[in-house]
Scaffold this motif. Structure first.
Motif, PDB file in Angstrom:
ATOM      1  N   LYS A   4       0.806  -1.215   0.000  1.00  0.00           N
ATOM      2  CA  LYS A   4       0.000   0.000   0.000  1.00  0.00           C
ATOM      3  C   LYS A   4       0.841   1.268   0.000  1.00  0.00           C
ATOM      4  O   LYS A   4       0.356   2.337  -0.318  1.00  0.00           O
ATOM      5  CB  LYS A   4      -0.928   0.004   1.215  1.00  0.00           C
ATOM      6  N   SER A   5       2.112   1.150   0.384  1.00  0.00           N
ATOM      7  CA  SER A   5       2.980   2.325   0.437  1.00  0.00           C
ATOM      8  C   SER A   5       3.324   2.799  -0.982  1.00  0.00           C
ATOM      9  O   SER A   5       3.073   2.086  -1.952  1.00  0.00           O
ATOM     10  CB  SER A   5       4.252   1.995   1.209  1.00  0.00           C
ATOM     11  N   PRO A   6       3.886   4.004  -1.122  1.00  0.00           N
ATOM     12  CA  PRO A   6       4.251   4.505  -2.457  1.00  0.00           C
ATOM     13  C   PRO A   6       5.199   3.550  -3.191  1.00  0.00           C
ATOM     14  O   PRO A   6       5.974   2.830  -2.572  1.00  0.00           O
ATOM     15  CB  PRO A   6       4.957   5.825  -2.151  1.00  0.00           C
ATOM     16  N   THR A   7       5.115   3.566  -4.509  1.00  0.00           N
ATOM     17  CA  THR A   7       5.897   2.632  -5.320  1.00  0.00           C
ATOM     18  C   THR A   7       7.385   2.963  -5.344  1.00  0.00           C
ATOM     19  O   THR A   7       8.210   2.069  -5.427  1.00  0.00           O
ATOM     20  CB  THR A   7       5.380   2.604  -6.775  1.00  0.00           C
ATOM     21  N   THR A   8       7.723   4.241  -5.266  1.00  0.00           N
ATOM     22  CA  THR A   8       9.135   4.620  -5.306  1.00  0.00           C
ATOM     23  C   THR A   8       9.787   4.360  -3.954  1.00  0.00           C
ATOM     24  O   THR A   8       9.159   4.573  -2.913  1.00  0.00           O
ATOM     25  CB  THR A   8       9.310   6.101  -5.678  1.00  0.00           C
ATOM     26  N   PRO A   9      11.041   3.913  -3.931  1.00  0.00           N
ATOM     27  CA  PRO A   9      11.706   3.618  -2.657  1.00  0.00           C
ATOM     28  C   PRO A   9      11.920   4.869  -1.812  1.00  0.00           C
ATOM     29  O   PRO A   9      12.173   5.960  -2.332  1.00  0.00           O
ATOM     30  CB  PRO A   9      13.057   3.032  -3.070  1.00  0.00           C
ATOM     31  N   ALA A  10      11.836   4.716  -0.516  1.00  0.00           N
ATOM     32  CA  ALA A  10      12.001   5.836   0.413  1.00  0.00           C
ATOM     33  C   ALA A  10      13.420   6.389   0.372  1.00  0.00           C
ATOM     34  O   ALA A  10      13.636   7.566   0.658  1.00  0.00           O
ATOM     35  CB  ALA A  10      11.639   5.389   1.823  1.00  0.00           C
ATOM     36  N   LYS A  11      14.398   5.554   0.006  1.00  0.00           N
ATOM     37  CA  LYS A  11      15.790   6.015  -0.021  1.00  0.00           C
ATOM     38  C   LYS A  11      16.015   7.107  -1.059  1.00  0.00           C
ATOM     39  O   LYS A  11      16.997   7.840  -0.980  1.00  0.00           O
ATOM     40  CB  LYS A  11      16.744   4.844  -0.263  1.00  0.00           C
ATOM     41  N   ASN A  12      15.089   7.261  -2.014  1.00  0.00           N
ATOM     42  CA  ASN A  12      15.215   8.286  -3.048  1.00  0.00           C
ATOM     43  C   ASN A  12      14.740   9.662  -2.588  1.00  0.00           C
ATOM     44  O   ASN A  12      14.845  10.627  -3.327  1.00  0.00           O
ATOM     45  CB  ASN A  12      14.425   7.884  -4.295  1.00  0.00           C
ATOM     46  N   GLU A  27      -1.594   8.580   3.675  1.00  0.00           N
ATOM     47  CA  GLU A  27      -0.363   9.320   3.444  1.00  0.00           C
ATOM     48  C   GLU A  27       0.775   8.658   4.203  1.00  0.00           C
ATOM     49  O   GLU A  27       0.597   8.163   5.316  1.00  0.00           O
ATOM     50  CB  GLU A  27      -0.506  10.773   3.903  1.00  0.00           C
ATOM     51  N   TYR A  28       1.955   8.663   3.577  1.00  0.00           N
ATOM     52  CA  TYR A  28       3.151   8.065   4.156  1.00  0.00           C
ATOM     53  C   TYR A  28       4.237   9.121   4.262  1.00  0.00           C
ATOM     54  O   TYR A  28       4.283  10.060   3.475  1.00  0.00           O
ATOM     55  CB  TYR A  28       3.658   6.906   3.286  1.00  0.00           C
ATOM     56  N   ILE A  29       5.134   8.944   5.234  1.00  0.00           N
ATOM     57  CA  ILE A  29       6.240   9.863   5.445  1.00  0.00           C
ATOM     58  C   ILE A  29       7.540   9.063   5.485  1.00  0.00           C
ATOM     59  O   ILE A  29       7.552   7.923   5.965  1.00  0.00           O
ATOM     60  CB  ILE A  29       6.048  10.681   6.751  1.00  0.00           C
ATOM     61  N   VAL A  30       8.608   9.644   4.945  1.00  0.00           N
ATOM     62  CA  VAL A  30       9.908   8.971   4.976  1.00  0.00           C
ATOM     63  C   VAL A  30      10.469   9.077   6.386  1.00  0.00           C
ATOM     64  O   VAL A  30      10.572  10.158   6.946  1.00  0.00           O
ATOM     65  CB  VAL A  30      10.896   9.595   3.960  1.00  0.00           C
ATOM     66  N   SER A  31      10.805   7.933   6.953  1.00  0.00           N
ATOM     67  CA  SER A  31      11.377   7.869   8.290  1.00  0.00           C
ATOM     68  C   SER A  31      12.651   7.038   8.218  1.00  0.00           C
ATOM     69  O   SER A  31      12.925   6.400   7.203  1.00  0.00           O
ATOM     70  CB  SER A  31      10.363   7.244   9.245  1.00  0.00           C
ATOM     71  N   LYS A  32      13.435   7.049   9.292  1.00  0.00           N
ATOM     72  CA  LYS A  32      14.705   6.328   9.285  1.00  0.00           C
ATOM     73  C   LYS A  32      14.768   5.379  10.476  1.00  0.00           C
ATOM     74  O   LYS A  32      14.467   5.760  11.599  1.00  0.00           O
ATOM     75  CB  LYS A  32      15.861   7.321   9.357  1.00  0.00           C
ATOM     76  N   ARG A  33      15.158   4.156  10.211  1.00  0.00           N
ATOM     77  CA  ARG A  33      15.328   3.167  11.284  1.00  0.00           C
ATOM     78  C   ARG A  33      16.646   3.440  12.014  1.00  0.00           C
ATOM     79  O   ARG A  33      17.452   4.230  11.570  1.00  0.00           O
ATOM     80  CB  ARG A  33      15.347   1.760  10.706  1.00  0.00           C
ATOM     81  N   SER A  34      16.845   2.748  13.131  1.00  0.00           N
ATOM     82  CA  SER A  34      18.058   2.968  13.928  1.00  0.00           C
ATOM     83  C   SER A  34      19.322   2.549  13.178  1.00  0.00           C
ATOM     84  O   SER A  34      20.401   3.059  13.448  1.00  0.00           O
ATOM     85  CB  SER A  34      17.962   2.209  15.251  1.00  0.00           C
ATOM     86  N   ASN A  35      19.187   1.635  12.201  1.00  0.00           N
ATOM     87  CA  ASN A  35      20.359   1.215  11.433  1.00  0.00           C
ATOM     88  C   ASN A  35      20.624   2.119  10.227  1.00  0.00           C
ATOM     89  O   ASN A  35      21.525   1.874   9.439  1.00  0.00           O
ATOM     90  CB  ASN A  35      20.224  -0.240  10.995  1.00  0.00           C
ATOM     91  N   GLY A  36      19.822   3.194  10.074  1.00  0.00           N
ATOM     92  CA  GLY A  36      20.066   4.168   9.014  1.00  0.00           C
ATOM     93  C   GLY A  36      19.286   3.943   7.742  1.00  0.00           C
ATOM     94  O   GLY A  36      19.382   4.738   6.809  1.00  0.00           O
ATOM     95  N   LYS A  38      16.127   4.081   5.346  1.00  0.00           N
ATOM     96  CA  LYS A  38      14.899   4.859   5.223  1.00  0.00           C
ATOM     97  C   LYS A  38      13.756   3.940   4.824  1.00  0.00           C
ATOM     98  O   LYS A  38      13.953   2.972   4.092  1.00  0.00           O
ATOM     99  CB  LYS A  38      15.061   5.953   4.176  1.00  0.00           C
ATOM    100  N   TYR A  39      12.545   4.268   5.309  1.00  0.00           N
ATOM    101  CA  TYR A  39      11.372   3.475   4.979  1.00  0.00           C
ATOM    102  C   TYR A  39      10.130   4.355   4.996  1.00  0.00           C
ATOM    103  O   TYR A  39      10.146   5.478   5.494  1.00  0.00           O
ATOM    104  CB  TYR A  39      11.216   2.302   5.953  1.00  0.00           C
ATOM    105  N   TRP A  40       9.023   3.841   4.415  1.00  0.00           N
ATOM    106  CA  TRP A  40       7.759   4.562   4.412  1.00  0.00           C
ATOM    107  C   TRP A  40       6.981   4.208   5.671  1.00  0.00           C
ATOM    108  O   TRP A  40       6.765   3.049   5.977  1.00  0.00           O
ATOM    109  CB  TRP A  40       6.921   4.197   3.191  1.00  0.00           C
TER     110      TRP A  40
END
Length: 113
Positions: A4-12, A27-36, A38-40
């Motif tokens: 269901k998340s956006p098709t383009t990768p969050a790292k972009n 709606e989704y927001i780019v966030s960052k995990r503790s290992n660095g 990025k994800y939606w």
């Protein structure tokens, strides 16, 4: 099961970029995990309000900085954070980092002799 998340990768995208999901509702927001990595992440209503309020206050305070009210733009941003957190303390969870630059470990390079 479909994604269901956006098709383009969050790292972009930069952090805190907001995009609609494939269902055109969520709606989704780019966030960052503790290992660095990025994800939606699904954007919560409270988080959206906090980000909107922060951007509104930031715009006002940076205009006041240009008029001479603040010494530098860092002071204007610091005032913005304090205004938003004072109005809604829960926003601290969504905006900014808990560590200030002075608290972060400073890495110094040792020169070879």
């Amino acid at each position: 099961m479909t994604k269901k998340s956006p098709t383009t990768p969050a790292k972009n995208f930069n952090m805190n970029t907001i995009k609609k999901g494939q269902d055109k509702k969520t709606e989704y927001i780019v966030s960052k995990r503790s290992n660095g990595v990025k994800y939606w992440k699904i954007l919560k209503l409270e988080e959206k309000k906090c980000l909107k309020e922060f951007e509104k206050k930031k715009k006002i305070n940076l205009e006041e900085y240009k008029k001479g009210k603040y010494i530098n733009n860092k002071q204007a941003l610091a005032v913005t954070y304090s205004q938003v957190f004072k109005k809604n303390p829960k926003c601290e969870k969504y905006i900014g980092s808990k560590k200030s630059k002075s608290q972060q470990k400073k890495v110094t390079k040792k020169s070879k002799k």
